[in-house]
Scaffold this motif. Structure first.
Motif, PDB file in Angstrom:
ATOM      1  N   SER A  72       0.833  -1.198   0.000  1.00  0.00           N
ATOM      2  CA  SER A  72       0.000   0.000   0.000  1.00  0.00           C
ATOM      3  C   SER A  72       0.872   1.255   0.000  1.00  0.00           C
ATOM      4  CB  SER A  72      -0.898  -0.020   1.238  1.00  0.00           C
ATOM      5  OG  SER A  72      -1.742   1.099   1.248  1.00  0.00           O
ATOM      6  N   GLY A  73       0.604   2.130  -0.963  1.00  0.00           N
ATOM      7  CA  GLY A  73       1.382   3.359  -1.107  1.00  0.00           C
ATOM      8  C   GLY A  73       2.477   3.270  -2.147  1.00  0.00           C
ATOM      9  N   ASP A  74       2.812   2.065  -2.617  1.00  0.00           N
ATOM     10  CA  ASP A  74       3.865   1.897  -3.625  1.00  0.00           C
ATOM     11  C   ASP A  74       3.312   2.139  -5.034  1.00  0.00           C
ATOM     12  OD1 ASP A  74       5.690   1.272  -1.653  1.00  0.00           O
ATOM     13  OD2 ASP A  74       5.540  -0.895  -1.958  1.00  0.00           O
ATOM     14  N   ILE A  75       4.184   2.621  -5.913  1.00  0.00           N
ATOM     15  CA  ILE A  75       3.814   2.944  -7.291  1.00  0.00           C
ATOM     16  C   ILE A  75       4.773   2.246  -8.243  1.00  0.00           C
ATOM     17  CG2 ILE A  75       3.584   4.795  -8.985  1.00  0.00           C
ATOM     18  CD1 ILE A  75       3.048   6.676  -6.535  1.00  0.00           C
ATOM     19  N   PHE A  76       4.201   1.622  -9.287  1.00  0.00           N
ATOM     20  CA  PHE A  76       4.980   0.990 -10.344  1.00  0.00           C
ATOM     21  C   PHE A  76       4.731   1.791 -11.617  1.00  0.00           C
ATOM     22  CE2 PHE A  76       5.258  -2.033 -13.905  1.00  0.00           C
ATOM     23  CZ  PHE A  76       6.496  -2.602 -13.688  1.00  0.00           C
ATOM     24  N   TYR A  77       5.790   2.217 -12.278  1.00  0.00           N
ATOM     25  CA  TYR A  77       5.676   2.940 -13.540  1.00  0.00           C
ATOM     26  C   TYR A  77       6.138   2.019 -14.659  1.00  0.00           C
ATOM     27  CZ  TYR A  77       7.027   5.934 -17.407  1.00  0.00           C
ATOM     28  OH  TYR A  77       7.178   6.468 -18.660  1.00  0.00           O
ATOM     29  N   ALA A  78       5.247   1.780 -15.616  1.00  0.00           N
ATOM     30  CA  ALA A  78       5.595   0.961 -16.780  1.00  0.00           C
ATOM     31  C   ALA A  78       5.784   1.892 -17.970  1.00  0.00           C
ATOM     32  CB  ALA A  78       4.489  -0.057 -17.067  1.00  0.00           C
ATOM     33  N   SER A  79       7.011   2.002 -18.433  1.00  0.00           N
ATOM     34  CA  SER A  79       7.280   2.804 -19.620  1.00  0.00           C
ATOM     35  C   SER A  79       6.763   2.058 -20.846  1.00  0.00           C
ATOM     36  CB  SER A  79       8.780   3.092 -19.742  1.00  0.00           C
ATOM     37  OG  SER A  79       9.507   1.875 -19.753  1.00  0.00           O
ATOM     38  N   ILE A  80       6.724   2.720 -21.967  1.00  0.00           N
ATOM     39  CA  ILE A  80       6.255   2.092 -23.203  1.00  0.00           C
ATOM     40  C   ILE A  80       7.110   0.862 -23.480  1.00  0.00           C
ATOM     41  CG2 ILE A  80       5.990   2.390 -25.696  1.00  0.00           C
ATOM     42  CD1 ILE A  80       5.490   5.377 -25.130  1.00  0.00           C
ATOM     43  N   GLY A  81       6.457  -0.268 -23.723  1.00  0.00           N
ATOM     44  CA  GLY A  81       7.158  -1.503 -24.045  1.00  0.00           C
ATOM     45  C   GLY A  81       7.472  -2.391 -22.864  1.00  0.00           C
ATOM     46  N   THR A  82       7.110  -1.978 -21.646  1.00  0.00           N
ATOM     47  CA  THR A  82       7.383  -2.798 -20.460  1.00  0.00           C
ATOM     48  C   THR A  82       6.355  -3.916 -20.354  1.00  0.00           C
ATOM     49  OG1 THR A  82       8.304  -0.897 -19.271  1.00  0.00           O
ATOM     50  CG2 THR A  82       7.664  -2.813 -17.952  1.00  0.00           C
ATOM     51  N   GLU A  83       6.788  -5.146 -20.535  1.00  0.00           N
ATOM     52  CA  GLU A  83       5.900  -6.297 -20.381  1.00  0.00           C
ATOM     53  C   GLU A  83       5.771  -6.603 -18.892  1.00  0.00           C
ATOM     54  OE1 GLU A  83       5.233 -10.771 -22.239  1.00  0.00           O
ATOM     55  OE2 GLU A  83       7.149  -9.744 -22.570  1.00  0.00           O
ATOM     56  N   HIS A  84       4.527  -6.746 -18.416  1.00  0.00           N
ATOM     57  CA  HIS A  84       4.324  -6.928 -16.986  1.00  0.00           C
ATOM     58  C   HIS A  84       3.005  -7.642 -16.688  1.00  0.00           C
ATOM     59  CE1 HIS A  84       2.363  -3.154 -18.086  1.00  0.00           C
ATOM     60  NE2 HIS A  84       1.596  -3.271 -17.004  1.00  0.00           N
ATOM     61  N   VAL A  85       2.912  -8.146 -15.454  1.00  0.00           N
ATOM     62  CA  VAL A  85       1.675  -8.766 -14.966  1.00  0.00           C
ATOM     63  C   VAL A  85       1.596  -8.525 -13.459  1.00  0.00           C
ATOM     64  CG1 VAL A  85       2.727 -11.056 -14.679  1.00  0.00           C
ATOM     65  CG2 VAL A  85       0.247 -10.852 -14.862  1.00  0.00           C
TER      66      VAL A  85
END
Length: 103
Positions: A72-85
């Motif tokens: 809680s409170g954490d942020i994930f930034y996915a730039s263009i092209g970042t494959e994630h799940v």
């Protein structure tokens, strides 16, 4: 104007969402889930903020799978092209900001 109590939000299915705002094609949505999403690459950038719960985020950098535990409170930034799940551990509520119509 709207006040949203994110910790009280639930949906009738995993990754169900409440649309909060669309500002010039950028959407802000509150998601509730208790199940993993799917591996994907967004059409644009994505900001993924955990508001409640814990999420294990798997992502690939240079083809190598890695993961990070988001609380809680954490942020994930996915730039263009970042494959994630995103894989929640139990229930989670997540604020997602991304281009309208993104995966």
């Amino acid at each position: 104007m709207d006040i949203i109590r994110s910790k009280q939000f639930t949906a009738d299915r995993a990754w169900g969402a409440k649309d909060i705002a669309n500002m010039n094609g950028i959407t802000t949505r509150l998601h509730w889930t208790d199940q993993a999403y799917k591996w994907h690459i967004n059409d644009g950038q994505e900001v993924f903020a955990v508001l409640d719960g814990v999420v294990e985020m798997h992502y690939k950098q240079q083809g190598i799978e890695q993961s990070v535990l988001l609380e809680s409170g954490d942020i994930f930034y996915a730039s263009i092209g970042t494959e994630h799940v995103a894989c929640p551990i139990g229930e989670a509520r997540i604020l997602v900001v991304e281009s309208e119509g993104s995966v």
